[in-house]
Motif scaffolding. Sequence first.
Motif, short mmCIF file in Angstrom:
data_model
loop_
_atom_site.label_atom_id
_atom_site.label_comp_id
_atom_site.label_asym_id
_atom_site.label_seq_id
_atom_site.Cartn_x
_atom_site.Cartn_y
_atom_site.Cartn_z
N ALA A 237 0.86 -1.27 0.00
CA ALA A 237 -0.09 0.04 -0.02
C ALA A 237 0.95 1.43 -0.07
N SER A 238 1.92 1.26 0.93
CA SER A 238 2.81 2.51 0.96
C SER A 238 3.53 2.60 -0.40
N PHE A 239 4.06 1.53 -1.09
CA PHE A 239 4.57 1.53 -2.45
C PHE A 239 3.74 2.16 -3.35
N LEU A 240 2.77 1.67 -3.55
CA LEU A 240 1.72 1.94 -4.47
C LEU A 240 0.84 3.32 -4.15
N ARG A 241 0.83 3.60 -2.95
CA ARG A 241 0.44 5.07 -2.70
C ARG A 241 1.50 5.94 -3.01
N ARG A 242 2.63 6.04 -2.86
CA ARG A 242 3.81 6.94 -3.13
C ARG A 242 3.71 6.98 -4.78
N ARG A 243 3.26 5.88 -5.46
CA ARG A 243 3.59 6.14 -6.77
C ARG A 243 2.20 6.69 -7.58
N ARG A 244 1.27 7.17 -6.54
CA ARG A 244 -0.12 7.28 -7.05
C ARG A 244 -0.66 6.44 -8.01
#
Length: 137
Positions: A61-68
């Motif tokens: 989730a953190s990875f995907l959220r940072r990459r929008r």
Amino acid sequence: AILAQAILASCGWPWWVCVVIQLMFGAMEHAAMEVMHLHRVLLGEVSLLADVHFQGLRAAASFLRRRRLISPSIARRLVAVDVSYNLLRHITSVSSKRLLCDVRAAFDKTSGGSNVEHFYVGDSDAIEHSSGVGTDS
């Protein structure tokens, strides 16, 4: 479920209350299995789509959220599934009995043990504080 039925029947509750309790326990077991399955499927899908191996859904989730790539709402839901999964996989009959005995010991210290007589775990285990279950010895 058998334990719930025995406890309720011994208290003079109607049979239908026992049936409702059994259905609730069945629904909770189903929900736990659903969380375990959902976590496995989501982690596999997200890892495949992102072409990255994640330690868990929180990291994903953190990875995907940072990459929008996902919204904050989806990220929160992924984290909720991850937290639920991690909680469920760490609950065992041993840890449950230990926690119940620890709570019993706390009541014994603060109230002289007069408020609680038994904790019930599993199908027919009556755990008494004096049984030593859950102690570190």
